[in-house]
Design an enzyme around this catalytic site. Structure first.
Site, PDB file in Angstrom:
ATOM      1  N   HIS A 272      -0.624  -6.631  -7.861  1.00  0.00           N
ATOM      2  CA  HIS A 272      -1.790  -6.510  -8.457  1.00  0.00           C
ATOM      3  C   HIS A 272      -2.716  -7.621  -7.915  1.00  0.00           C
ATOM      4  O   HIS A 272      -2.834  -7.636  -6.477  1.00  0.00           O
ATOM      5  CB  HIS A 272      -2.286  -6.515  -9.957  1.00  0.00           C
ATOM      6  CG  HIS A 272      -3.788  -6.391 -10.660  1.00  0.00           C
ATOM      7  ND1 HIS A 272      -4.756  -5.585  -9.553  1.00  0.00           N
ATOM      8  CD2 HIS A 272      -4.118  -6.243 -11.634  1.00  0.00           C
ATOM      9  CE1 HIS A 272      -6.244  -5.377 -10.370  1.00  0.00           C
ATOM     10  NE2 HIS A 272      -5.509  -5.858 -11.600  1.00  0.00           N
ATOM     11  N   HIS A 311      -3.208   1.287  -1.488  1.00  0.00           N
ATOM     12  CA  HIS A 311      -3.447   1.292  -3.052  1.00  0.00           C
ATOM     13  C   HIS A 311      -3.960   2.333  -3.675  1.00  0.00           C
ATOM     14  O   HIS A 311      -3.518   3.736  -3.460  1.00  0.00           O
ATOM     15  CB  HIS A 311      -4.839   1.443  -2.175  1.00  0.00           C
ATOM     16  CG  HIS A 311      -5.517   0.811  -3.745  1.00  0.00           C
ATOM     17  ND1 HIS A 311      -6.762   1.637  -4.191  1.00  0.00           N
ATOM     18  CD2 HIS A 311      -6.459  -0.445  -4.127  1.00  0.00           C
ATOM     19  CE1 HIS A 311      -7.187   0.698  -5.264  1.00  0.00           C
ATOM     20  NE2 HIS A 311      -7.354  -0.562  -4.878  1.00  0.00           N
ATOM     21  N   ASP A 367      -6.281  -7.549  -0.427  1.00  0.00           N
ATOM     22  CA  ASP A 367      -5.366  -8.152   0.039  1.00  0.00           C
ATOM     23  C   ASP A 367      -4.560  -8.757   1.166  1.00  0.00           C
ATOM     24  O   ASP A 367      -3.713  -9.900   1.526  1.00  0.00           O
ATOM     25  CB  ASP A 367      -4.464  -8.234  -1.606  1.00  0.00           C
ATOM     26  CG  ASP A 367      -4.757  -8.553  -2.653  1.00  0.00           C
ATOM     27  OD1 ASP A 367      -5.659  -9.001  -2.640  1.00  0.00           O
ATOM     28  OD2 ASP A 367      -4.486  -7.596  -3.358  1.00  0.00           O
TER      29      ASP A 367
HETATM   30  N1  CMC Z   1       5.014  -0.330   1.589  1.00  0.00           N
HETATM   31  C1  CMC Z   1       5.844   0.469   1.799  1.00  0.00           C
HETATM   32  N2  CMC Z   1       5.635   1.972   0.980  1.00  0.00           N
HETATM   33  C2  CMC Z   1       4.773   1.555   0.475  1.00  0.00           C
HETATM   34  C3  CMC Z   1       4.554   0.786   0.217  1.00  0.00           C
HETATM   35  C4  CMC Z   1       3.974  -0.668   0.578  1.00  0.00           C
HETATM   36  N3  CMC Z   1       3.139  -0.670   0.464  1.00  0.00           N
HETATM   37  N4  CMC Z   1       3.020   0.935  -1.276  1.00  0.00           N
HETATM   38  C5  CMC Z   1       3.394   2.716  -1.547  1.00  0.00           C
HETATM   39  N5  CMC Z   1       3.923   2.769  -0.391  1.00  0.00           N
HETATM   40  C6  CMC Z   1       4.980   4.324  -0.454  1.00  0.00           C
HETATM   41  C7  CMC Z   1       6.087   4.055  -2.179  1.00  0.00           C
HETATM   42  O1  CMC Z   1       7.398   3.636  -2.070  1.00  0.00           O
HETATM   43  C8  CMC Z   1       6.522   5.727  -2.150  1.00  0.00           C
HETATM   44  O2  CMC Z   1       6.700   6.652  -1.111  1.00  0.00           O
HETATM   45  P1  CMC Z   1       7.536   7.521  -2.130  1.00  0.00           P
HETATM   46  O3  CMC Z   1       6.814   8.861  -1.889  1.00  0.00           O
HETATM   47  O4  CMC Z   1       8.689   7.627  -0.513  1.00  0.00           O
HETATM   48  O5  CMC Z   1       8.270   6.881  -3.409  1.00  0.00           O
HETATM   49  C9  CMC Z   1       4.826   5.889  -1.999  1.00  0.00           C
HETATM   50  O6  CMC Z   1       4.011   4.986  -0.663  1.00  0.00           O
HETATM   51  C10 CMC Z   1       3.300   6.195  -3.308  1.00  0.00           C
HETATM   52  O7  CMC Z   1       3.664   4.940  -3.652  1.00  0.00           O
HETATM   53  P2  CMC Z   1       3.600   4.763  -4.907  1.00  0.00           P
HETATM   54  O8  CMC Z   1       3.883   3.606  -5.878  1.00  0.00           O
HETATM   55  O9  CMC Z   1       3.574   5.911  -5.831  1.00  0.00           O
HETATM   56  O10 CMC Z   1       2.201   4.761  -4.879  1.00  0.00           O
HETATM   57  P3  CMC Z   1       1.029   3.878  -6.505  1.00  0.00           P
HETATM   58  O11 CMC Z   1      -0.226   4.399  -6.316  1.00  0.00           O
HETATM   59  O12 CMC Z   1       1.618   3.527  -7.281  1.00  0.00           O
HETATM   60  O13 CMC Z   1       0.887   1.736  -5.962  1.00  0.00           O
HETATM   61  C11 CMC Z   1       0.807  -0.069  -4.836  1.00  0.00           C
HETATM   62  C12 CMC Z   1      -0.350   2.102  -5.308  1.00  0.00           C
HETATM   63  C13 CMC Z   1      -0.889  -1.080  -4.869  1.00  0.00           C
HETATM   64  C14 CMC Z   1       0.925  -0.847  -6.496  1.00  0.00           C
HETATM   65  C15 CMC Z   1       1.247   0.087  -4.382  1.00  0.00           C
HETATM   66  O14 CMC Z   1       0.987   0.683  -2.818  1.00  0.00           O
HETATM   67  C16 CMC Z   1       2.006  -1.146  -3.207  1.00  0.00           C
HETATM   68  O15 CMC Z   1       2.703  -1.374  -4.217  1.00  0.00           O
HETATM   69  N6  CMC Z   1       1.548  -2.057  -3.102  1.00  0.00           N
HETATM   70  C17 CMC Z   1       1.795  -3.031  -1.956  1.00  0.00           C
HETATM   71  C18 CMC Z   1       1.422  -4.591  -2.659  1.00  0.00           C
HETATM   72  C19 CMC Z   1      -0.297  -4.486  -2.821  1.00  0.00           C
HETATM   73  O16 CMC Z   1      -0.521  -4.663  -1.362  1.00  0.00           O
HETATM   74  N7  CMC Z   1      -1.348  -4.306  -4.358  1.00  0.00           N
HETATM   75  C20 CMC Z   1      -2.719  -4.934  -3.953  1.00  0.00           C
HETATM   76  C21 CMC Z   1      -3.256  -4.090  -4.508  1.00  0.00           C
HETATM   77  S1  CMC Z   1      -5.089  -4.346  -3.583  1.00  0.00           S
HETATM   78  C22 CMC Z   1      -5.552  -5.025  -5.118  1.00  0.00           C
HETATM   79  C23 CMC Z   1      -5.526  -4.909  -6.283  1.00  0.00           C
HETATM   80  O17 CMC Z   1      -6.343  -3.576  -6.547  1.00  0.00           O
HETATM   81  O18 CMC Z   1      -4.970  -5.329  -6.842  1.00  0.00           O
END
Ligand code: CMC
Length: 432
Positions: A272, A311, A367
């Site tokens: 986050h 996201h 970010d």
């Molecule tokens: N790098 C590589 N792969 C990713 C990433 C990433 N940053 N984000 C998602 N994925 C992949 C994930 O491995 C999954 O792949 P698969 O379907 O093969 O298992 C797929 O994309 C869907 O990911 P998810 O984890 O189910 O997606 P989510 O909606 O639960 O997570 C997130 C959203 C923001 C937590 C995630 O994209 C992430 O960890 N990003 C990196 C951290 C980040 O930049 N966070 C800041 C968010 S914006 C500021 C805020 O509002 O907090």
């Protein structure tokens, strides 16, 4: 499957366990989860529940504050597009808008700015409290504790039913966050604390409390404006992890300092508000542009995530990231280009042309570039989540206030599906 639309705003559900049909109303494209409870396999059945870990498809509230359409990259506060607010408004004006629902006229704005400005000081004991932390304590940990501790200075803050009491705490929380954030930074540097200077604007004051030493600190107005824009972009984001934490903890009717401390704790995490810090550490680790392809291969192999990408809601682009990229140019014109920029741009280029990221709809989020600006302003990586928290404060308090006044809300208490053992008898130590 054939469909026969009837135009009724209802959903008919047939329970194949019993053959019974049920009709539940649809309001705003949503059914009430509690309407499913009437669906029972037999009389002893508790009733049907929904299973939704991480609230992937559950609305926890009705809210009039922020509108977000992740498929097309729209973000609006109280109806105003984020692009217009970032282009024309100020952070404190946006704070007023979020909290009160309308843009202020000039008298309202002056009163609001005066109120926030007059509450920037903290009780002198808070200083001792911050001094008690280890020299290497993370500033976000210090901020979260200090905000929780503030509640002990204002015992009547727990009178949350009183609108005047609520308003005063809202003003205090927005006003004191930069003071505490800057003091956490000064403590980690072993530098004397700088008291607020109420002749300065909110953002200038924060920069002075961070950087003034020996002589008066004078910030370049272009940098002040860029920071103000960053704060605007972070000011609210509907029901994200930290805002849900504020609402959930606040639903117990605890004082708002404790609820906001819970929000700061949620924001601290690397998925986050900790992501901007993680982005910069990642860029430093990559080191040079030529290492980008190897790094991306590692991400695709699941070794780590590309921080600042992806996201939960935005599946096309994050409108905040677009505005931040523009702000980068303004800041680098004053400070010189951040050497990490080239690596970030290369990462973005490679990722946006790679099937792995394209098929998963992973784009740069707020970010990805914000850390580069903070670093150019002289703000170190461990302070990035604190910057996010200062920006998010108006959103948290606006959402908290809306929740308190919402007649639909009760103490937050999700259900569970129990997966543990059936009842069994206690076994004495000798028998295990
Ligand atoms: N790098 C590589 N792969 C990713 C990433 C990433 N940053 N984000 C998602 N994925 C992949 C994930 O491995 C999954 O792949 P698969 O379907 O093969 O298992 C797929 O994309 C869907 O990911 P998810 O984890 O189910 O997606 P989510 O909606 O639960 O997570 C997130 C959203 C923001 C937590 C995630 O994209 C992430 O960890 N990003 C990196 C951290 C980040 O930049 N966070 C800041 C968010 S914006 C500021 C805020 O509002 O907090």
């Amino acid at each position: 499957m054939t469909t026969q639309p009837t135009n009724a705003e209802t959903l008919t559900i047939t329970d194949n366990r019993t053959g019974q049909s049920y009709e539940v109303p649809i309001t705003d494209g949503t059914i009430r989860a509690t309407d499913l409870r009437q669906i029972k396999a037999d009389d002893a059945d508790f009733g049907l529940m929904t299973y939704d870990p991480a609230f992937m498809n559950t609305a926890s509230c009705r809210s009039a504050i922020t509108f977000l359409d992740g498929d097309v990259g729209i973000l609006r506060y109280r109806g105003y597009p984020i692009e217009q607010l970032a282009g024309q408004s100020t952070f404190l004006e946006v704070g007023y808008l979020l909290v009160n629902g309308e843009l202020p006229n000039s008298t309202q704005l002056n009163t609001w700015v005066d109120a926030v400005t007059n509450h920037t000081f903290v009780h002198e004991d808070v200083r001792t409290f911050i001094e008690g932390f280890r020299y290497d304590a993370h500033p976000m940990g210090m901020l979260l504790s200090a905000i929780g501790a503030l509640g002990t200075y204002y015992p009547n803050a727990s009178d949350i039913a009183d609108p005047d009491v609520r308003h005063l705490q809202i003003v205090r929380l927005i006003a004191k966050m930069p003071t505490l954030g800057a003091w956490a930074f000064r403590h980690s540097r072993g530098q004397p604390f700088v008291y607020p200077d109420n002749s300065l604007s909110y953002t200038e004051n924060f920069l002075a409390m961070m950087f003034q030493i020996g002589k008066k600190y004078e910030a370049d107005p272009r940098l002040v404006r860029a920071l103000d824009v960053l704060l605007i972009l972070h000011a609210d984001h509907e029901q994200n992890c930290s805002t849900s934490a504020v609402r959930s903890v606040g639903s117990s009717q605890v004082d708002p300092y404790s609820a906001v401390a819970a929000g700061i704790a949620a924001l601290y995490g690397p998925l986050h508000g900790g992501a901007n810090e993680a982005v910069l550490r990642m860029l430093r680790r990559i080191g040079t542009k030529d290492k980008v392809p190897d790094f991306i291969e590692g991400v695709k192999a699941g070794k780590e995530r590309l921080m600042g990408f992806g996201h939960r809601v935005y599946k096309n682009f994050d409108p905040r990231a677009t505005i931040i990229k523009q702000a980068c140019d303004d800041v680098f014109e004053v400070t010189g280009v951040n050497p990490q920029l080239a690596i970030a741009q290369e990462l973005e280029k490679v990722a946006l042309n790679d099937e792995y990221f394209v098929s998963r709809k992973l784009y740069p989020n707020v970010d990805f570039y914000s850390g580069l600006i903070y670093e150019a302003l002289g703000i170190p990586a461990e302070m990035f989540p604190v910057m996010f928290a200062i920006g998010r404060a108006p959103g948290w308090v606006a959402q908290w206030s809306e929740m308190i006044q919402d007649k639909d809300q009760k103490i937050s208490r999700p259900r569970q599906i129990y997966t543990g053992p059936e009842v069994r008898d206690y076994v004495a130590m000798g028998g295990r």
